[in-house]
Design a protein around this motif. Structure first.
Motif, short mmCIF file in Angstrom:
data_model
loop_
_atom_site.label_atom_id
_atom_site.label_comp_id
_atom_site.label_asym_id
_atom_site.label_seq_id
_atom_site.Cartn_x
_atom_site.Cartn_y
_atom_site.Cartn_z
N SER B 180 3.37 7.76 6.30
CA SER B 180 2.00 7.94 5.83
C SER B 180 1.03 8.11 6.98
N ALA B 345 -3.54 3.15 -1.87
CA ALA B 345 -3.14 3.58 -0.54
C ALA B 345 -4.13 3.03 0.49
N HIS B 350 -2.39 2.75 4.01
CA HIS B 350 -1.58 3.95 4.16
C HIS B 350 -2.50 5.16 4.32
N ARG B 352 -1.79 8.24 4.14
CA ARG B 352 -1.51 9.10 3.00
C ARG B 352 -0.71 8.26 2.01
N THR B 354 2.00 6.66 -0.19
CA THR B 354 3.45 6.68 -0.09
C THR B 354 4.05 6.88 -1.47
#
Lengths: 383, 803
Positions: B180, B345, B350, B352, B354
């Motif tokens: 990510s 996220a 993250h 991006r 996950t």
């Protein structure tokens, strides 16, 4: 509040909540007391780590206890959903700590878990919207003073969470009262004049409902209402060690509250939880298939058996919990309303505990004897 | 930042991209690794790129950079180990997707003009060093993955790190740390992190564990290949291997294992084949992690996960129920889910979303009900969507054996559809020559054990089942296993016909020895015709005749006669009726069977059912052969032999012979009845004789029991004479015999028996109203009462009262 039988979460954990608020430097959704991260920390604990905080110019350190034993990802999803202004519906079998989770969420997010509607077959629309103090209504006519707000009304005015317990026990038409409240975030009060006719929910208002979808005596939910909730399924605790820790802690807490500090060994709690998991999952660690009883073999029920067996030991025994005490109290938890359960329990004792009694002796042997002795009372002869 | 990770990072030296040899640790099928590998190669422009993968696959590299290549593809490698005992085959896949670091490295290396090669052991070498390590992966037909990296997903450190980071498992942690956010890191930072991860995993293994898996031997060999490359090229060398190896490779002493002798060329090979996401998902599920290839492809293509989620909502809606119910999310649900995805996220840090963030958003917003009830179907469908259905393509002629090309050509010519879906075809064998051709092609594939199509209905000429049917219904479906098997079977030949022929002849050779060889040889003649390999039929028939003459097993010879006879009856589908000397061969087989037939009469109890069936087949064949045989020797021979068999030792077989004789009108009901009575009353210790004899009779002449009063009378009289004890011992065997009759026939028999016993009707409810045990108690009580009455001289009272 110290003299009550059971304290709400926000009183029980005042220090932790205050410390987390002091630690919290992340953005909070409107109307929230804590940021989502700290709400999750409050519920899942800090894993023994002592978190430093500064409050009123004083520095301190606090370890946050784990209050909900289960899937941490579920807690994250629930908190994030609530932060996104979605209502939350916790579903699952009885005794999986749905209500506890909803109480903890309300305590952490709104600082109060006391706005509660208890759903029953007799719940009416008044209890969800508002009703009137009829003496005042007759004297003054419909005024805000004469209006008796429901917990939902109060939560909307205060911008806090309201808990709706057992929502599926209400008739569907009563449940559907929630539809417009959840989508419009407002409630009309046609009796009141002018601006008071409409109550707009303040930021921070939201609903956490709990429901059992499969129990007897529950109603369907309309799909209009379903659409307005994020569903989260709460499962029984799968990990033995987690459940043992929880049951052990709860039993000791209850015993302390009852001023009956019987000694409870962890190994015995593990034995009890193992038996509960066998009956709950329908299979034992040895791979023996067990017929699941109709009674709910929840963690809460295990706590109840542990507690009553300990009380038994404290008042009638050697002040120390024995496996025999546990065995004696097991049938009471299972034999409730299904007559087949007696047969299932007999088979469990014959196929599983008898074998463990032979192989491992000690506690299992006592447990087996205790359960058989108690069963004897049900039918006059041991299994 | 995870404290445990930070500590490990400090302890791990960062990779140095300025060195002559640059070691890059990767995880198979990791898009983040692939991007960084491409970036490093583009920046360094190395002289050589060395990649973990079977050395003999280096020859396939030109095809991997061919623009016609469409991932997913797989390197497929096979090995047949010969030693004592039967040869053992093993096969393995090495899948490559668009986002596989290895494939990206090949293409990036090619783009900068580097010398690219694979440096791992060949598959046969790997199998040998695993065996020497003691951890012999069983050689089986089930292909495995060459990219196993369980080691990168286990260990106490990882467990600890997952707990600290709140990750579900190691895959989740990897996604959060590398997939990510990996694209935002420099290659140095990124590979430093990967190396730290892999170091922790490596430390969780003892040297003994690593040696046992053959890891150390492979590493020494890879290191030797690196040394060789250093001697051959001038510039920098980039070495791309699974991270677990990268940890150790710089300090490994180069050494090549002894070469593995491959006595036959076809025993080992490596090919490039097309692959698909569904198989990759399954293979990765347990081997290298990184499930859900469609998700990673989506990521690799640079598309937003939001869009993927909206696409999932649409897919669920188009296949689901009413809007808003579980599994049929509305547009509003999709919008909520996208918000939930982004928020989750962000909450989890993250960069991006996950894969698990996506699954969590689906769980929260698309399941309206309990996760383990309403949610099961939703999550299963989502997992399927995330696995994807992409099928790769391999450049024409690229390392694909001719057999595979021929298969593709034939499928196209016969209009058999490809794709991952299952298709059905219905083939009229009698009227359409074209459809017969399809049937033959599919049978050839079955002969080659290529699991492309299966017959769900239709006549089976090799077993003789369902011959009344005129159509065959097949279901066929392409999957990578089809190509894998075709590649393996390409040792048999270059075309499907050639390979099927070779396989047929191999089977024919094998049929020359062992059990039931005459029958097997005869069935192969049918198989040849069914597969349209008529050119082989005369030779196979000659071979079968020879074996029929040699084989002393009566069942096998009857089977052979029956099999060959099918060639005559199945005229159109098999097109073998004009095979030279076919009728003579059938007759010869039948005649030989006739001389062996008395062997059936001595069949053991456990083989008597089969023996009865063989006798019936043989007898039926005689009737059919009478048409072929101008003189009537078959009929006479049959009767003569039947009489012999009817005197045999096995009561069931003898019963069958008696039944056949009765059916022919050669013996009458009274004779049959007395035989049956004789067996029932037999004064032997074996109470089953009568029952077994009756079963035999019923198999051949079912109607004898209810249409022949003489038989019933004989049985009734005999049973009446038996002692109580004798009768109860015979009873279960009689029950067994009658169990084969249909209920209506049983009723008829009962009716006849009632008439014999002088009862007007039979009480059908008797058995239902009284349990057997009760009846027995009642019977015993009656005996006692009678005895008591007789003792007291009162029996006459009972008898008179009875009137």
């Amino acid at each position: 509040m110290n003299q009550v039988l059971r304290q709400p979460a926000e009183h029980l954990h005042t220090a932790e909540l205050a410390a987390l608020a002091a630690i919290d430097d992340a953005a909070r959704p409107a109307g929230w007391r804590l940021s989502p991260r700290q709400v999750v920390t409050f519920i899942t604990g800090s894993d023994g780590e002592k978190l430093p905080f500064t409050k009123d110019g004083k520095k301190g350190k606090i370890a946050i206890s784990r209050k909900y034993h289960g899937d941490d990802r579920l807690v994250e999803r629930a908190v994030i959903g609530l932060a996104g202004n979605r209502a939350l519906l916790l579903v699952g079998e009885p005794g999986t700590a749905k209500s506890l989770l909803s109480e903890l969420l309300a305590a952490a997010i709104s600082g109060s878990s006391l706005n509660v509607v208890q759903g029953t077959a007799a719940t009416t629309e008044d209890q969800i919207r508002y009703s009137w103090n009829y003496a005042l209504l007759l004297a003054e006519g419909p005024t805000p003073r004469a209006l008796v707000p429901s917990p939902v009304h109060s939560a909307m005015s205060a911008g806090s969470l309201v808990r709706f317990e057992e929502v599926t026990r209400c008739p569907p038409e009563v449940q559907d009262t929630l539809v417009s409240i959840l989508s419009e975030k407002m409630m009309t009060i046609p009796e009141l004049p002018g601006e008071q006719r409409v109550l707009f929910a303040k930021p921070g208002f939201n609903v956490i409902a709990t429901a059992n979808l499969r129990d007897r005596g529950v109603h369907e939910m309309s799909s209009a209402l379903k659409r307005r909730f994020n569903f989260e399924t709460v499962h029984p605790i799968a990990d033995l060690a987690d459940e043992v820790a929880l049951v052990h802690g709860e039993v000791e807490r209850l015993l302390a509250g009852a001023a009956a500090p019987a000694q409870v060994e962890r190994d015995l709690v593990e034995l009890l939880v193992t038996a509960f998991q066998d009956l709950r999952t329908g299979t034992t660690p040895e791979g023996i298939a067990v017929e699941k009883p109709a009674a709910v073999m929840s963690t809460a029920e295990a706590v109840s058996v542990g507690f009553s067996a300990s009380l038994d030991a404290w008042y009638f025994g050697a002040k120390k919990l024995t496996a025999r005490d546990l065995g004696r109290h097991l049938p009471g938890a299972i034999l409730k309303d299904s007559s087949d359960d007696l047969q299932k329990l007999r088979q469990y004792l014959a196929a599983v505990t008898a074998r463990r009694a032979k192989e491992r002796a000690g506690a299992w042997s006592e447990f087996h004897a205790g359960a058989n002795a108690a069963l004897g009372r049900f039918q006059g002869k041991p299994a | 930042v995870n404290p445990a990770a930070a500590e490990l990072l400090r302890a791990t030296p960062p990779p140095d991209l300025t060195q002559r040899v640059v070691w890059l640790p990767i995880r198979h099928h990791s898009p983040a690794c692939a991007r960084q590998v491409a970036a490093v190669i583009a920046r360094l422009r190395p002289a050589a790129v060395l990649i973990e993968g079977p050395r003999d696959a280096t020859a396939l590299l030109p095809h991997l950079v061919d623009p016609a290549l469409v991932p997913p593809v797989a390197l497929f490698t096979t090995y047949t180990a010969r030693g004592d005992g039967p040869p053992r085959r093993a096969a393995a896949y090495y899948p490559l997707c668009a986002y596989s670091p290895e494939l990206v490295a090949v293409q990036a290396g090619h783009a900068v003009g580097a010398s690219v090669r694979f440096i791992d052991l060949t598959f046969p070498e790997m199998v040998h060093c695993e065996r020497q390590g003691g951890q012999a992966a069983p050689l089986s037909d089930h292909p495995r993955s060459l990219q196993g990296e369980l080691a990168l997903r286990q260990g106490t450190w990882l467990g600890h790190a997952c707990r600290r980071a709140g990750a579900r498992d190691a895959d989740d942690l990897w996604d959060g740390w590398f997939e990510s956010t990996g694209a935002d890191l420099t290659p140095e930072e990124f590979f430093h992190g990967v190396l730290a991860w892999c170091t922790a995993c490596r430390l969780a293994h003892t040297p003994e564990q690593l040696a046992a898996g053959g890891t150390l031997v492979r590493e020494a060999a890879m290191r030797a290949e690196v040394e060789r490359a250093l001697g051959e090229v001038a510039g920098q060398v980039v070495v791309i291997t699974g991270g677990l190896h990268t940890v150790a490779l710089p300090h490994t002493v180069p050494a090549m294992p002894p070469p593995v002798a491959i006595p036959r060329e076809e025993d080992a090979g490596t090919w490039l084949m097309r692959y698909d996401f569904l198989q990759l998902d399954r293979l990765n599920g347990y081997a290298s992690g990184m499930p859900s290839p469609a998700f990673w492809q989506w990521r690799w293509d640079g598309q937003s996960v939001d869009d993927l989620l909206v696409g999932i909502a649409r897919e669920l809606r188009s296949s689901g129920g009413t809007s808003g119910s579980s599994g049929s999310p509305s547009a509003a649900d999709a919008a909520t889910a996208v918000a939930q995805l982004r928020n989750l996220a962000a909450f989890r840090g993250h960069g991006r979303p996950t894969r698990h963030d996506l699954l969590d958003a689906v769980t929260s917003c698309f399941i309206k009900g309990a996760r383990d009830i309403e949610g099961v179907a939703v999550l299963a469908q989502v997992r399927k969507l995330l696995a994807g259905d992409r099928i790769g393509a391999v450049p024409a002629g690229a390392g694909r054996p001719p057999l595979l090309l021929d298969f593709t050509r034939q499928c196209a010519a016969l209009k058999l559809k490809g794709g991952l879906d299952e298709h059905g075809v219905e083939l009229d064998l009698y009227r359409s020559a074209g459809q017969r051709e399809v049937s033959r092609f599919l049978h050839r594939l079955q002969l080659l054990e290529v699991l492309f199509a299966r017959k769900v209905a239709g006549p089976d000429f090799t077993s003789g089942d369902n011959l009344h049917r005129v159509r065959e219904i097949w279901r066929h479906q392409w999957h990578p296993g089809v190509e894998a098997r075709l590649i393996e079977q390409s040792r048999y030949g270059a075309t499907v016909v050639e390979a099927a022929t070779a396989r047929l002849l191999e089977l024919a050779t094998a049929a020359g020895s062992g059990e039931r060889r005459a029958e097997r040889a005869a069935r192969l003649v049918v198989e040849a015709c069914r597969c349209g390999l008529h050119a082989q039929a005369p030779a196979l028939l000659a071979r079968a005749r020879q074996l029929i003459a040699e084989d002393g097993d009566v069942a096998s010879v009857i089977g052979a006669a029956d099999g060959l006879h099918l060639l005559i009856t199945g005229r159109e589908p098999l097109e073998a009726h004009d095979l030279p000397a076919l009728a003579e061969s059938v007759l010869a087989a039948w005649t030989r069977a006739s001389y062996l037939i008395t062997d059936l009469a001595n069949a053991p109890v456990e083989g008597e059912d089969a023996a009865c069936q063989d006798l019936l087949t043989w007898s039926l064949l005689a009737d059919q052969l009478a048409d072929l045989d101008a003189d009537t020797t078959t009929t006479a021979l049959r009767l003569e032999r039947l009489v012999d068999v009817s005197r045999g030792a096995n009561p069931a077989v003898a019963g069958t012979a008696w039944g056949l004789l009765y059916d022919d009108g050669q013996v009458d009901g009274a004779a049959l009845g007395s035989q049956l009575a004789g067996h029932l009353a037999a004064a032997t210790s074996d109470p089953s004789l009568g029952g077994r004899f009756l079963r035999g009779v019923l198999r051949a002449a079912r109607s004898a029991c209810w249409s022949e009063p003489a038989v019933i009378a004989a049985v009734d009289q005999t049973l009446g004479l038996l002692s109580e004890e004798h009768f109860t011992s015979v009873l279960p065997h009689l029950r067994l015999a009658f169990a084969e009759l249909p209920p209506r026939a049983v009723d008829q028999v009962a009716q006849l028996a009632a008439v014999q016993a002088g009862l007007p009707t039979i009480d059908r409810q008797l058995g239902r109203r009284h349990a057997l045990a009760d009846a027995q108690v009642g019977r015993a009580a009656e005996v006692l009462v009678r005895q008591a009455l007789a003792r007291d001289g009162l029996l006459a009272l009972l008898e008179s009262g009875h009137d």
